[in-house]
Design an enzyme around this catalytic site. Structure first.
Site, PDB file in Angstrom:
ATOM      1  N   TRP A 192       0.751  -1.044  -0.146  1.00 46.00           N
ATOM      2  CA  TRP A 192      -0.186   0.358   0.045  1.00 46.00           C
ATOM      3  C   TRP A 192       0.695   1.005   0.167  1.00 46.00           C
ATOM      4  O   TRP A 192       1.656   1.375   0.627  1.00 46.00           O
ATOM      5  CB  TRP A 192      -0.737   0.280   1.112  1.00 46.00           C
ATOM      6  CG  TRP A 192      -1.678   0.978   1.486  1.00 46.00           C
ATOM      7  CD1 TRP A 192      -2.223   1.863   0.282  1.00 46.00           C
ATOM      8  CD2 TRP A 192      -1.239   2.247   2.171  1.00 46.00           C
ATOM      9  NE1 TRP A 192      -3.118   3.231   0.694  1.00 46.00           N
ATOM     10  CE2 TRP A 192      -2.597   3.391   1.546  1.00 46.00           C
ATOM     11  CE3 TRP A 192      -0.127   2.429   2.826  1.00 46.00           C
ATOM     12  CZ2 TRP A 192      -2.301   5.091   2.535  1.00 46.00           C
ATOM     13  CZ3 TRP A 192      -0.490   4.326   3.658  1.00 46.00           C
ATOM     14  CH2 TRP A 192      -1.755   5.520   2.888  1.00 46.00           C
ATOM     15  N   GLU A 233      -3.042  -2.832  -2.642  1.00 45.37           N
ATOM     16  CA  GLU A 233      -4.111  -2.405  -2.223  1.00 45.37           C
ATOM     17  C   GLU A 233      -4.493  -0.886  -2.075  1.00 45.37           C
ATOM     18  O   GLU A 233      -3.729   0.374  -2.273  1.00 45.37           O
ATOM     19  CB  GLU A 233      -3.501  -1.973  -0.182  1.00 45.37           C
ATOM     20  CG  GLU A 233      -5.188  -1.514   0.242  1.00 45.37           C
ATOM     21  CD  GLU A 233      -4.422  -1.290   2.066  1.00 45.37           C
ATOM     22  OE1 GLU A 233      -3.744  -2.070   2.213  1.00 45.37           O
ATOM     23  OE2 GLU A 233      -6.238  -1.748   3.319  1.00 45.37           O
ATOM     24  N   LYS A 235      -6.911   2.793  -2.403  1.00 43.58           N
ATOM     25  CA  LYS A 235      -8.086   3.421  -1.571  1.00 43.58           C
ATOM     26  C   LYS A 235      -8.752   4.628  -2.618  1.00 43.58           C
ATOM     27  O   LYS A 235      -8.046   4.936  -3.562  1.00 43.58           O
ATOM     28  CB  LYS A 235      -6.857   4.047  -0.462  1.00 43.58           C
ATOM     29  CG  LYS A 235      -7.866   4.710   0.586  1.00 43.58           C
ATOM     30  CD  LYS A 235      -6.024   5.145   1.647  1.00 43.58           C
ATOM     31  CE  LYS A 235      -6.736   5.904   2.764  1.00 43.58           C
ATOM     32  NZ  LYS A 235      -5.672   5.898   3.454  1.00 43.58           N
ATOM     33  N   ASP A 266     -10.250  -3.169   1.623  1.00 40.83           N
ATOM     34  CA  ASP A 266     -10.065  -2.336   2.885  1.00 40.83           C
ATOM     35  C   ASP A 266     -11.245  -1.946   3.669  1.00 40.83           C
ATOM     36  O   ASP A 266     -11.855  -1.267   2.331  1.00 40.83           O
ATOM     37  CB  ASP A 266      -8.640  -1.940   3.117  1.00 40.83           C
ATOM     38  CG  ASP A 266      -9.129  -0.623   4.283  1.00 40.83           C
ATOM     39  OD1 ASP A 266      -9.687  -0.645   4.868  1.00 40.83           O
ATOM     40  OD2 ASP A 266      -7.768  -0.859   4.645  1.00 40.83           O
ATOM     41  N   HIS A 269     -11.832   1.422   3.055  1.00 43.37           N
ATOM     42  CA  HIS A 269     -11.239   2.707   1.388  1.00 43.37           C
ATOM     43  C   HIS A 269     -12.190   3.220   0.373  1.00 43.37           C
ATOM     44  O   HIS A 269     -11.736   3.187  -0.445  1.00 43.37           O
ATOM     45  CB  HIS A 269      -9.894   1.846   1.127  1.00 43.37           C
ATOM     46  CG  HIS A 269      -8.572   1.681   1.598  1.00 43.37           C
ATOM     47  ND1 HIS A 269      -7.481   1.300   1.173  1.00 43.37           N
ATOM     48  CD2 HIS A 269      -8.554   1.914   3.168  1.00 43.37           C
ATOM     49  CE1 HIS A 269      -6.794   1.271   2.410  1.00 43.37           C
ATOM     50  NE2 HIS A 269      -7.482   2.476   3.104  1.00 43.37           N
ATOM     51  N   HIS A 293      -8.642  -6.335   4.793  1.00 42.35           N
ATOM     52  CA  HIS A 293      -8.405  -5.505   5.365  1.00 42.35           C
ATOM     53  C   HIS A 293      -9.743  -5.181   5.808  1.00 42.35           C
ATOM     54  O   HIS A 293     -10.260  -4.075   5.809  1.00 42.35           O
ATOM     55  CB  HIS A 293      -6.931  -4.528   5.040  1.00 42.35           C
ATOM     56  CG  HIS A 293      -6.051  -4.643   5.311  1.00 42.35           C
ATOM     57  ND1 HIS A 293      -4.935  -3.607   5.234  1.00 42.35           N
ATOM     58  CD2 HIS A 293      -5.340  -5.401   4.999  1.00 42.35           C
ATOM     59  CE1 HIS A 293      -3.858  -4.398   4.819  1.00 42.35           C
ATOM     60  NE2 HIS A 293      -3.827  -5.283   5.107  1.00 42.35           N
ATOM     61  N   ASP A 301     -12.617   8.858   9.083  1.00 42.58           N
ATOM     62  CA  ASP A 301     -11.791   7.681   9.218  1.00 42.58           C
ATOM     63  C   ASP A 301     -11.935   6.824   8.795  1.00 42.58           C
ATOM     64  O   ASP A 301     -12.839   5.784   9.102  1.00 42.58           O
ATOM     65  CB  ASP A 301     -11.848   7.861  11.327  1.00 42.58           C
ATOM     66  CG  ASP A 301     -11.058   6.556  11.193  1.00 42.58           C
ATOM     67  OD1 ASP A 301      -9.155   6.580  10.731  1.00 42.58           O
ATOM     68  OD2 ASP A 301     -11.107   5.741  11.962  1.00 42.58           O
ATOM     69  N   ASP A 303      -9.987   3.587  10.054  1.00 44.45           N
ATOM     70  CA  ASP A 303      -9.179   3.149  10.594  1.00 44.45           C
ATOM     71  C   ASP A 303     -10.059   2.476  12.317  1.00 44.45           C
ATOM     72  O   ASP A 303      -9.712   2.321  13.169  1.00 44.45           O
ATOM     73  CB  ASP A 303      -7.879   2.921  11.042  1.00 44.45           C
ATOM     74  CG  ASP A 303      -7.509   3.104   9.202  1.00 44.45           C
ATOM     75  OD1 ASP A 303      -7.263   1.761   9.169  1.00 44.45           O
ATOM     76  OD2 ASP A 303      -6.931   3.787   9.066  1.00 44.45           O
ATOM     77  N   ASP A 333      -7.705  -4.394   9.620  1.00 46.45           N
ATOM     78  CA  ASP A 333      -6.530  -2.942   9.454  1.00 46.45           C
ATOM     79  C   ASP A 333      -7.042  -1.462  10.388  1.00 46.45           C
ATOM     80  O   ASP A 333      -8.359  -1.547   9.897  1.00 46.45           O
ATOM     81  CB  ASP A 333      -6.042  -2.783   8.327  1.00 46.45           C
ATOM     82  CG  ASP A 333      -5.518  -1.813   8.189  1.00 46.45           C
ATOM     83  OD1 ASP A 333      -4.947  -1.303   8.707  1.00 46.45           O
ATOM     84  OD2 ASP A 333      -5.363  -0.856   7.114  1.00 46.45           O
TER      85      ASP A 333
END
Ligand code: RNT
Ligand code: ZN
Length: 425
Positions: A192, A233, A235, A266, A269, A293, A301, A303, A333
Site C-alpha cells: 500500500w 491495496e 484506496k 480494505d 477505503h 483488511h 476515518d 480505521d 486493519d
C-alpha cells in the site's frame, strides 16, 4: 482469577439447547466449530503502538494515517509489542497470524534505511512466531519517511525516489518469502502506498503510468507462491489525498487482474456507504485469491475498531457462503489510540471470528429458498435466523479453545494493564 481450566471442560446448558435448535434448522454445530477453528485471522501489529514502528530515525506518522487518542501504555519496543500481542492472542479463540510492517524490524540501534532492510532484521519475529504457532504476513512501509514526505513514493516524478521505494518493496517481498519459507506457509506481502493529492491534480495519468511501471519493477523477480503471495491495496481517498489517489480501486483492480496479484479490499477505503462484501465474489471471478483488511470507516476515518455490525456480518457471510475460506486471506486493519490497545485487538478479532461463526451457522434453507425461486421464504429465513442462539455457540467455542467466555476477558486485560502497561513510561 484465571478460570481457564474450568472453562475448558464445561458444556453449558445454553449450548446444548442451542445445538438442538440449530440441528432443527439443518446446521451441525460441531462441524461448524471445527470449520471455524481452521480459519486464521491476521492481526495487524500496528494497533499495538499507533503505527509507530521501531526505526531509529523515523519521525511522525505520515502518509495520511492518523492515530488519535493518547491512552497510556503503548508498546515502545519489539519485546513490549510481542508481550501485548501474546496477551491478545490468549484472549482470542483459535490459531492465527500476525501482520508485520517493515518498520517493525529490529535494527539493533543502527540506522538501517528502508532500501537496506533484510530478513535478518526480522529473525526475532520469525523465531517468536514459530514458538507461538503463528503465521506471518508482511508489508513494505511506504510512509513515515523523509522520502515520502511530499506524498509520493512509487509514483514519484523523481526517478531516484521511485527507485528507492522500488528497492524497499523488492526487499519486502524477499523478507516475505524468507518468512514464509521459515514458517512453512505463505506470507502475504501487501503493497500500500499513500500517493495522492489534496487538491485537484492537473495530471492523473502520469503518476498512474509511473506507478504501474514501478510495480512491474517491484514484482519482476518471481518468488515461489508457497512462500510469498503479492497483494496490492487500493484506496479512494486519505487525509491529505482527498482529491486524488494514484492507486485507486480501478487502477489496482486492473493491475491485479492483468498481473494475477492478490487484490486487497480494505473495508475503510471506499465511499462511506460502499461495503466490500459485494466485491468479494466479483473480484474472485478473475483472481485466484484476495486479501481483506477488515476495518470500519467512521466519517473521515477508515480505521476504527471493528464491531459486529451489518457490514462485518456481510463480509463474513460472503466468505463462508461461497466457500472462499481458502481463497480469502483475512486481515485486520485499524488503529485506535483512545482505548486500551490490547482490548482494541481483542474486540476486533473476536468480532471477526464471531461474524464468521454466525455465517457458518447460516441455515441452508436461505439458499434453498432462493434456488427454488421463493423469495418470500428467503426473507423469512434471513430475518428469523438473526435471532438464532449463536451467542451460546460462541461461548462454547471460547471455552473449548481455552479463552475467556464473554466479557471475562476484560479482567485479564485490566491485569495486564496494571502489571505491564502502567509501568511503561
Ligand atoms: C492505509 C492502508 C494500509 C495501512 C497499513 C498501516 O490506508 O489501509 O493498509 O493502514 O498498511
Ligand atoms: Zn488497509
Amino acid at each position: 482469577m484465571n478460570k481457564a481450566p474450568e472453562r475448558k471442560s464445561k458444556t453449558n446448558r445454553a449450548f446444548v439447547l442451542a445445538r438442538e435448535r440449530y440441528a432443527r434448522v439443518g446446521v451441525n454445530v460441531d462441524e461448524t466449530l471445527k470449520a471455524l477453528s481452521r480459519i486464521p485471522v491476521s492481526l495487524h501489529c500496528w494497533q499495538g503502538d499507533d503505527v509507530g514502528g521501531f526505526e531509529n530515525f523515523g519521525g511522525a506518522l505520515g502518509g495520511g494515517l492518523v492515530a488519535t487518542g493518547n491512552y497510556p501504555g503503548k508498546a515502545r519496543t519489539p519485546d513490549e509489542l510481542r508481550a501485548d500481542l501474546e496477551k491478545a492472542y490468549s484472549l482470542i479463540p483459535g490459531k492465527h497470524r500476525l501482520n508485520l510492517h517493515a518498520f517493525y524490524g529490529e535494527f539493533g540501534g543502527k540506522r538501517v534505511d528502508r532500501d537496506e532492510i533484510a530478513p535478518e532484521h526480522f529473525k526475532n519475529w520469525i523465531a517468536w512466531a514459530r514458538e507461538q504457532g503463528l503465521g506471518l504476513d508482511f508489508n513494505p512501509t511506504c510512509f513515515s519517511h523523509p522520502k515520502a514526505s511530499d506524498g509520493f513514493t512509487l509514483s514519484h516524478r523523481n526517478r531516484g525516489i521511485r527507485q528507492f521505494w522500488i528497492e524497499h518493496c523488492r526487499r519486502s517481498r524477499e523478507i516475505g518469502a524468507a518468512v514464509g519459507k521459515a514458517l512453512g506457509n505463505p506470507c502475504v506481502t501487501n503493497v500500500w502506498i499513500p500517493d495522492g493529492m489534496k487538491d485537484t491534480p492537473a495530471d492523473r495519468q502520469g503518476p498512474r503510468a509511473r506507478l504501474a511501471e514501478s510495480l512491474d519493477a517491484v514484482f519482476s523477480k518471481k518468488l515461489p507462491p508457497k512462500h510469498n503471495l503479492d497483494a496490492v491495496e487500493p484506496k479512494l481517498f486519505g487525509i491529505g489525498s482527498e482529491s486524488f489517489v494514484v492507486g485507486s480501486h480501478e487502477f489496482y483492480l486492473g493491475y491485479a487482474v492483468s498481473r494475477q496479484k492478490l487484490l486487497t479490499l480494505d473495508a475503510g477505503h471506499y465511499h462511506p456507504t460502499e461495503g466490500i462484501a459485494d466485491k468479494i465474489s466479483s473480484v474472485l471471478q478473475y483472481l485466484p485469491e484476495i486479501l481483506l483488511h477488515v476495518s470500519r470507516g467512521v466519517r473521515w476515518d477508515s480505521d476504527h475498531v471493528v464491531i459486529l455490525n451489518d457490514d462485518l456480518l456481510a463480509i463474513a457471510r460472503e466468505i463462508v457462503a461461497n466457500g472462499y475460506t481458502r481463497r480469502v486471506h483475512i486481515g485486520l486493519d485499524y488503529f485506535d489510540a483512545s482505548i486500551n490497545r490490547v482490548a482494541a485487538w481483542t474486540i476486533g478479532t473476536r468480532n471477526l471470528i464471531r461474524a464468521l461463526l454466525i455465517a457458518l451457522l447460516e441455515p441452508p434453507a436461505i439458499k434453498a429458498a432462493e434456488a427454488a425461486g421463493d423469495f418470500t421464504a428467503r426473507l423469512v429465513w434471513q430475518e428469523e435466523s438473526r435471532t438464532l442462539p449463536f451467542g451460546a455457540v460462541w461461548d462454547q467455542y471460547c471455552g473449548q479453545q481455552g479463552v475467556p467466555v464473554g466479557e471475562a476477558w476484560l479482567t485479564e486485560v485490566r491485569h495486564h494493564e496494571r502489571d505491564v502497561l502502567s509501568r511503561r513510561g
